[in-house]
Structure formats: C-alpha cells, structure tokens
Design an enzyme around this catalytic site. Structure first.
Site, PDB file in Angstrom:
ATOM      1  CD  GLN A 109      -2.623  -0.494   2.094  1.00  0.00           C
ATOM      2  OE1 GLN A 109      -2.797  -0.013   3.278  1.00  0.00           O
ATOM      3  NE2 GLN A 109      -4.290  -1.400   2.193  1.00  0.00           N
ATOM      4  CD1 TRP A 110       5.458   4.780   2.226  1.00  0.00           C
ATOM      5  CD2 TRP A 110       4.842   3.017   4.053  1.00  0.00           C
ATOM      6  NE1 TRP A 110       5.959   4.562   3.042  1.00  0.00           N
ATOM      7  CE2 TRP A 110       5.577   3.832   4.712  1.00  0.00           C
ATOM      8  CE3 TRP A 110       4.020   2.429   5.367  1.00  0.00           C
ATOM      9  CZ2 TRP A 110       6.086   4.424   5.574  1.00  0.00           C
ATOM     10  CZ3 TRP A 110       5.174   2.887   7.135  1.00  0.00           C
ATOM     11  CH2 TRP A 110       5.681   3.795   7.215  1.00  0.00           C
ATOM     12  NE  ARG A 114       1.967   7.783  -8.856  1.00  0.00           N
ATOM     13  CZ  ARG A 114       1.232   8.346  -9.788  1.00  0.00           C
ATOM     14  NH1 ARG A 114       1.404   7.554 -10.396  1.00  0.00           N
ATOM     15  NH2 ARG A 114       0.064   8.971  -9.124  1.00  0.00           N
ATOM     16  CG  ASP A 212       8.318  16.464  -0.855  1.00  0.00           C
ATOM     17  OD1 ASP A 212       7.407  17.310  -0.339  1.00  0.00           O
ATOM     18  OD2 ASP A 212       8.607  16.459  -1.463  1.00  0.00           O
ATOM     19  CG  HIS A 218      -0.939  13.198  -0.351  1.00  0.00           C
ATOM     20  ND1 HIS A 218      -1.890  13.812  -0.811  1.00  0.00           N
ATOM     21  CD2 HIS A 218      -0.982  12.318  -1.198  1.00  0.00           C
ATOM     22  CE1 HIS A 218      -3.092  13.171  -1.922  1.00  0.00           C
ATOM     23  NE2 HIS A 218      -2.489  12.025  -1.818  1.00  0.00           N
ATOM     24  NE  ARG A 223      -1.886   4.768   2.523  1.00  0.00           N
ATOM     25  CZ  ARG A 223      -2.310   4.315   1.062  1.00  0.00           C
ATOM     26  NH1 ARG A 223      -3.957   3.865   1.637  1.00  0.00           N
ATOM     27  NH2 ARG A 223      -2.351   4.680   0.044  1.00  0.00           N
TER      28      ARG A 223
END
Lengths: 301, 301, 301, 301
Positions: A109-110, A114, A212, A218, A223
């Site tokens: 999932q992680w 990208r 970053d 995000h 998550r």
C-alpha cells in the site's frame, strides 16, 4: 522483539556522537533520531535523517513572496495561510528519511505513494528473516457488512483462535520450506529470487524511505485516516507523532486543515448555507445521493 | 555585485552559529554552507542545507542488498559499482538545497528538470531588482554555422560594441518603464503581475532549489556538458565543485562514468570490436550516418 | 491573428481524414481535435490527441475494486464517489495532449505543474516571431490595494494609454534589436541563444503539453480559480470547456467537488456545527484569525 | 489458462467494433489491441489503449527545434538523433495503457518504476483467485555461485520435484485457508484486508498500467536485460514485441542505442583508444578493478 541487542547498541553509539553543524537543526526531532519506535509485533519506525524545520518553510515562502509576506504577523500565521491556500512548495523544502520495518502487504500500500525515494531490502540478494505479522486478538476483525473495504466486529472465541492458528502455522511452514528450498546442504539450493515467492504477505521487509514534508502530509492524510487499514495506520500515527515534534507549527496547521478538516462540494455548501439560515434540509431536498448525504451528516453533526 | 553588505553580514552570522546534531554531517560541505559563489555578473549559488554524505549512499545500498554487498571491499568500490550499473535509488538518499540567483532565460532551461522542489521569487507579489545579465565580451558569440543550437566565434569590434549597447540600453529602458508603470505617484499604478511582462529574459530572478543527488547528477551531466549553453554551464560547474567536496566518492564515480564516459550504440560497439582486431573501419563500412560517425570518431580518437 | 491561412489549411486537412480505430473514442472531443481556440491576442489552445473517456475511469476503478464497485448503481455515481474520496488513480487513466501558444510569463507559471510532458519551441534553435501580448484595455488593471498578488481597478484615461504605449513600443523596439543582433548581413550575427535574452516576457512561445486527467484537474482547480492571474485563467477556461465535452461525467464531478467546493478546517467545521444549532458565532468566538474568518464568511454567506 | 471463455468473448466483441477517429492511429498496434498475450503460467499482457506513433515523436521534436530539425533528412534519422542525444521529451509524447496479470513478486519489482499510472486489483475490496505462479521445470534454477542476485544451473531430479511440490502444496494450502478464514458460513468471516496476508508472493494480481514511451523504454532497458529476473523479463519481452509494431522507428533506435549499446567510463574509453592504436592492455594496466575489467571484456570481445 523488533530490535536486537546488537541493533540497540548501534543506535546507542550513533546517539552518543553529536557533531557540530552549521545547518538548521530542529531540536524536537533530534531526540528521536535513530531510535526504534515499535509498531505492530515486529515492525518499527526510525528517523535516520532530516532536513529543515518550521523556519525553513517560512524562509522558502518569503523567498517566493518577498515583501508580500510581511503583512502576515508571524510564522504560525504564515504557515497556516500556506496550508489553507494549498501552497505546497514551501513544505517541500523539508525532507525526512525513515527506516521502516513493515509487513509486505503494508509495504504494497505504502509504495503507491510515488513521490518518495526508497531502498528496500532485496530478497533477490539476501535471505529474509523468520518474522511474520500476526494480528493481536483485538485487531482480528470480521469483514464489514457495510463497507467493502472495511472491518466489522472483532472475531470471537473459536473462530479467532482458528484464524490465528492458521496464520501462525502457515507462516512457519512457509518459512520452513523457504529455508529447505534455499539450503545448499546436500543439494543445489533454489535461487533466492525464486524461493521468496513462497513467503506470505505478512512476512516483514524493511526499507529506507525518504520524502518531503508536503508528500509526507499527503501520506499521513490518507494513511492516518480512520478509513485506512489499521496495519498501515499505526505506522502513519507513529510518524505523525514524530512530525509533531519536528515541525510543530506545520503539524498543527495540518491537523486543523487536513486531518480535522473536510472538503465539501458545491451542493454541500449550498445545504450548509440554507441550514444556517434556519432552513430544514433533508436528503431529499439536498440534491445529494443517500451515501453522500450520510457522509455529509457525519461531518456537520 | 551579487551580494550586498547586509546579505554578507547575514551569511557571516549564520556561519558563526554552529549547533550540535546527531545527524550525519559531511565536513567537506560545511565549509560551503550559506556562502555565495558568484556566477555570471550578478548571479550566485549558495548551499542552504544538505542531507547525507557518501556513507548514506553506501548505507542505503546495504539495506537493499544486505549480505550481497559484503563482497565489495570498500565504499569507493561499492559506489562505483552502483554508478556503473545505474542503481539510482541509493544516490537519491542524499539531498541538497541551493539558493540560486540567475537570469530568467537560464531559469527557463533549469526548470525543465522536473524532479526537484522550487520556490521562486514571485514578480506577482514583489518588485524585481534592476539587475540584468550582460555577457562579458569574451562570451558574446556569433551563431554557430555548423550547429543550430550552438555558438561560433566571439563577436569582434564594432559589432560587439553595438550588441552590448543594445542589450544594456534595452534592459535599462525596460526597467525604467517597469518602474514608471508600477509607480503610484500621481497615478493608480499598474498591477505588478502585469508590469513584469515588460522585463526582458536577462533580468535576474532567484529561487530555492532542492533535489536529490541522483537527479542533481542528471542535471550536471546535461548542464555541465560542453554542449550546454555557457550561461547555465557556469552554474552547473559551480555546483559540481561543491558536490565534489560534499560526496567525493560519488562525485569521482560520476566523473568517470557519466561526465567522462560515453554511451555507444550496438553499431559503434561492433566497429570498436573490429578496430581492436586490427580491421580498418570507415564511415562507409561502419553502418553509421555521417553525423553519427563524426561523433563516434570524437569519442575514440 | 493567432492562426495563419497555412495553419488553418493544415488543420482542415487533418480534420478531413478520419481513420478507423479499435480504441475507445470520446465523440465529444473529436469535434475539437486540431482546431485552434483563440486565447488572448495571439494565443491559442488546440487538442492534438487524447486517450480515454468517462468509461476508462470507471473501467480502471472496477479493475481496482472488483466486486466492490458493483453496489454503486451507475457510472456517474461511481465517478462522483471517486472524486469525493480523492481516488486519483482512475482519473490518471485518461490523457490529453494540447498545443498551446502563450506568452512567456504565462508559460513560466504553467510549467510549475511538474507532472506533465512538455516540448517547447526552442529559441536556441529557432527564431521567435514578432508576437507580443498586449492587454486589452479592460484587462489593464491597477495593483490591488488589499491583495499583494492581485489586481484592482481598471486603469483609466491617460495612464492606460501611457502603459499600452510603453508595452507596445518596448516590445517592438526589443524585437527590432533582436533581429538586428541576429542579422548576418554584413556582420557575424549574434548566437540565437544569446539574442533571445533581449525579448520581454510578453513575447509568445508555444509548446506541446501532455498530462493525465487527474493532474489536469489539479491544474484547472488552481488556474481556473478566481485568484489566478487573468492571463492564465483564460487558458484554463478554454481547456475546461473542452474537458466538459471530453469527459462530461468527470467534469461535472470536478465542478461540484473541486471548483464549487471548499475545504474547511476543523475550526471552521466546528463553527458551522454551532451555527446550524442556532448559535451566533463571530470572529472573536470562532478561534479564527481575521483573514481566515473573512474567507470563511465568503464561503458560507 | 489465463483467459476465460467469457473474457475471450469480451475481447472479440471489443475487436469487432471499430469506430472512426480523427486522432493519429498506429496501424501496427491496432492488431494487438485488447488481445491477451500469455506470459508465464497464468499471466498476460494486453494493450488497452495507446496515444501517438513515430510521427508524434517527430512532430514534438519539430515543435521544439523548429527550423533546427530541417537538416535531418528523415524521420528515422531524427529519431535516432533524439535517442543518441538523450532528448527524452519527444518520446514522452506517446502513451500506452496495458492490462497485466502477474505474480505479486513480479508486481513488487515493477512498481518501483514510479513514473507511471497504476490501478491494481484490490484485495481489500475483492477476493483473489486461486492462481499461483509455479515455475516450469526449465526455469527452476539454483542460486548462482558468482552472482548474489542471479541464477545458476537448473535444478535436477529429486530436488526439482521436491521444490515444485512444496511450492504447489503451500500455495494450495494457503488458498484453502484464505477461503476458510473468509467464509461467512457459520462464522463471522475474517476481513478481506486481513485474510490476504496469508497468500504467498506467487499469487497472481492484475493491474492497469499506463506510462509514456520514454519511461517504458527505461523499464524495458532494465527489465528486458539479461540480468533481470526471468519472471519479469518475459513480461518486458512481450511488451517490447508490441512496441516494435507500435513505433517501429523508435523501437529500432532503442534497440541500437540502449539494448544493444553500452555506457563506457572514461577509463574504459581510454583503454579502447589504446587498444585501437595497437597497445596490449591488461586489467593491471587498465586502471580498472577486476570486476569492472571482466564486464569491460564482455562488452568489447
């Protein structure tokens, strides 16, 4: 136990050697450096390095906006302004590098995030350890009946025991066979890149992950959210706790605008305006579908 | 002069305040931090922050390859191996943040490198300074007659003077008019976001630019190359000199494999094999076009 | 006039040659292909190619969620669900390629959207045309007195005329000098890569720009917004009109959730809950700063 | 069998419905659209959509370089020039969307290519099929003794049979238990997002994967390479065969400069120059390490 005594000694040694630098340092995160924060039964999160602090965000914004930022009275206000107006680039000026040990199904999932740099332990080159995630009984949940991707009640009694036994036994057996196939004792020994295919998705892997602050936020928004799968959420929460010490102003703005905030549609905003004026609005008069209305009520009640 | 006394005082103050950190520090780059390295007539490059060093590259590779990296005797050898085999992710584990002052036409080339974080001075918010790039006489070159995107001979005498006069006069006049349009003295004053359109592409802008070492090497390979436009090449060279002090092993490998190396086609390799065996190969028997053969000869002679 | 008769003939020829394909086609955008939609005084937007349609979004979502998407009754509902819950990857399955002619200062904003593919006309290789953006009188605005990056009133009378004259004269003079410097008539002729530095930021450039629908929506949200600079907003609006014909369901969801929607902070949501319950909330009791409260009132009134 | 009769009927139906379009079509790839090319024992690659062709690459380059491209006589020559000089953006103007069915351990390598769009079948939402990759006997290889990440001899006799039996039995048993844990027959039934963790890495997943031609070539260079793991290489080869029909000129250039070419270091180039002049160069006099010299000899012999 996620950390061996050798690893702990290495961490202690690293923490015993401060050096001098002219770079900006963030005192709040220095205390976390290298330490292993345990997550799940064998996993951990460790901060390996970082760049920047709250001031670096402000500094980058002031380069961009020059005199235009002077009217904002202070750093906290400017950071809140940047977050509110989706100015993402100043947050990109901070960077963090983590060492994470995590089950493969969590890693899968992680990795969908990208915009990050990753070095994962390679099971083509090396042999994985005998470590598998087995859920604690209180996290062994049934399929949700209302949500196709969610969990419902915790499994009880006999069923819970059976599931745990299956997970444990299959993991151990898979690993036994992995070792048997790899063994060069009296046989050729299967290539590592092939033998690994026998290991289930709860086997632990590890990686260095660098990103970053904008992209980290995000990641955390998606998550650390209540709808994320528990097993990745606990990693996100462990990271969020570190971030709160690293960049406290940015983290507070993130909490207010992203984690605690909500995006409302034009339809939803129209309903809110009507409701504030005292009008009684129902799903039927809202213009929203039932599912959407349910979510909307969840936000405003 | 690219740096004002105030700015120099600020740099001196920053350099006078070392702090303690538990992070890896790279002594070779600490000496460069904050200092302004002059480039062109008003530009500069400054290192604002960095993350990682040669060891961070090795460390990330060893996470990935585990025991698989043990047979490489030392860090230099491993880094050379990684560079030779295009293993890019370990190099991504280092990060650098630069403050750059540069002409707009250079910025327009630079920004095409997308994998980076940027905060540029905004001429919507703020007023640009009266600073324009005017080439030094020895860099005032004629259009190349053989290369559509290159330079030929240096301009001489009368023509050179005329060009410099045009560039200077147009820059000053444009800036005078920029100021006149912005002025709120006895008039409304044009919006900054509109007035800026009158400024030519040799006006200076500035930005914070942050990228990882892999992408920085890619930038340097293209922009420190002999075919790059002189005005961006000098920035690339100034950065390369800093990188050599920051990550000396990685930089040496980069010099050998990328800057000094060459990629040869299957056809070219076939020619080389024939030539080593003593065969006389000409453009006609090479299978290459004339242009390609000329480039090939440039590499092997 | 942005399009020459030759270019129009080329467009007509391209539009006269339909071919057969087995790919999904989106009838709504076929009518736009190749046509030049005029923007500003010399600019345009043209669709050169596209991939996918509303069904491609749905199809990708169903691959991901399998049976999990069956409970959503129809395509429009599923697309709304994906947009509401920030499922970005299905929208990435559509792609569009545009040919855009635009002033350089607009191009400089546009290029900050990094997740796109770009081929820009190179002024190192080729000579730019004598085309400059000169604002129409009704877009010649004064600096905003309340917003550092905004516009205020339209300039009037004498001042407006003076500004237009300066912009026109400087553009023409710069171009005259550009041509003089390039000329090889009786002189060597300055390299193109140098001569271009004399041209102001309102000169027109052009590029092919290709991106996926998710990133295009992100671009439109920021650039079709009321706070975007007028000169880029008109490009965003021209593109949005095309997108509405290309993927009508996705575009409608985008309009509702992004363009017409708003993200509210935890503090703002708390205020809304109190206001719906009939409580009188003021800036002082809201916990928000003055600027934030003003924006909040703009949303809910 | 990777494709069910129902799926085949769907493919046939899609292929029976040509529509008209004004877009550029690439005849060579139309014949591949939707068809399932079998890879490994249950996997496949299918082209779902594409954008552009060889002409689109040329067209984008001519936008960039304008008159500067006229001296290159033809499309093939221009495309070779672009490839040789690492001009990547024109190749980014072509896009392809694939539907791929592949084992999870292959997917884990594949996903490391970040510049792509992906929608993967979600085992949180849906139940995976009982399909596992079991190597054909001729691909059941021993660990290489010289290469930490490679394969050696094919396993023989008893050992081969034992490995295959273990892989098959463990896969079947894991899937049986997966189903038992999920079952809601007389029990609550474990959440899908948890049950999936019991499945080994040779279980098949599927995704839509979309990328541009430049990034696809990068993927093919690494994954169709002789050093890539066999199980991903066969996918890369299947894709490369399709690309050869889609963009034959670009593919030919890619074969010559990337797949068949090699990057040589400054040291290696120096050796080549000496060897061409007739000098006898050995590892000792080359300045290269033993490993590097061995690779160098592999290239020039």
């Amino acid at each position: 136990m996620p950390i061996t005594p050798d690893q702990q000694a290495e961490i202690d040694a690293l923490r015993a050697q401060p050096t001098q630098t002219l770079r900006a340092t963030a005192p709040g995160i220095e205390g976390h450096l290298y330490k292993a924060y345990e997550v799940l039964d064998h996993g951990f999160v460790r901060v390996i390095d970082y760049m920047g602090d709250d001031s670096a965000i402000v500094q980058a914004a002031r380069v961009s906006y020059g005199a235009g930022t002077k009217h904002v009275s202070n750093d906290a206000g400017l950071i809140r302004y940047l977050m509110r107006h989706w100015h993402s680039t100043p947050f990109e000026m901070c960077e963090i590098k983590l060492h994470v040990k995590l089950p493969v199904f969590v890693a899968r999932q992680w990795i969908r995030h990208r915009t990050a740099n990753v070095n994962e332990y390679s099971a083509r080159y090396s042999i994985l350890d005998r470590e598998f995630y087995i859920p604690a009984p209180e996290h062994l949940a049934a399929q949700s009946t209302v949500n196709n991707q969610g969990r419902g009640e915790v499994l009880q009694g006999e069923e819970a025991e059976r599931v745990l036994r299956l997970l444990r036994d299959d993991a151990m057996r898979s690993y036994d066979h992995y070792e048997q196939m790899l063994s060069q004792d009296g046989q050729q020994g299967l290539a590592r890149e092939l033998a690994r295919m026998n290991l289930p998705a709860n086997v632990y892997t590890q990686w260095y992950w660098k990103t970053d602050l904008h992209n980290l936020f995000h990641f955390l928004r998606l998550r650390a959210d209540a709808h994320a799968q528990y097993e990745i959420r606990v990693y996100a929460e462990a990271i969020a706790a570190i971030v709160a010490d690293w960049v406290p102003l940015a983290h507070a703005a993130f909490e207010d605008y992203r984690m605690g905030g909500a995006t409302l549609s034009a339809k939803a905003l129209d309903c809110i305006r009507r409701m504030i004026r005292g009008e009684q609005v129902t799903q039927e008069t809202s213009g929203m579908s039932k599912g959407e209305w349910r979510e909307f009520e969840g936000i405003i009640r």
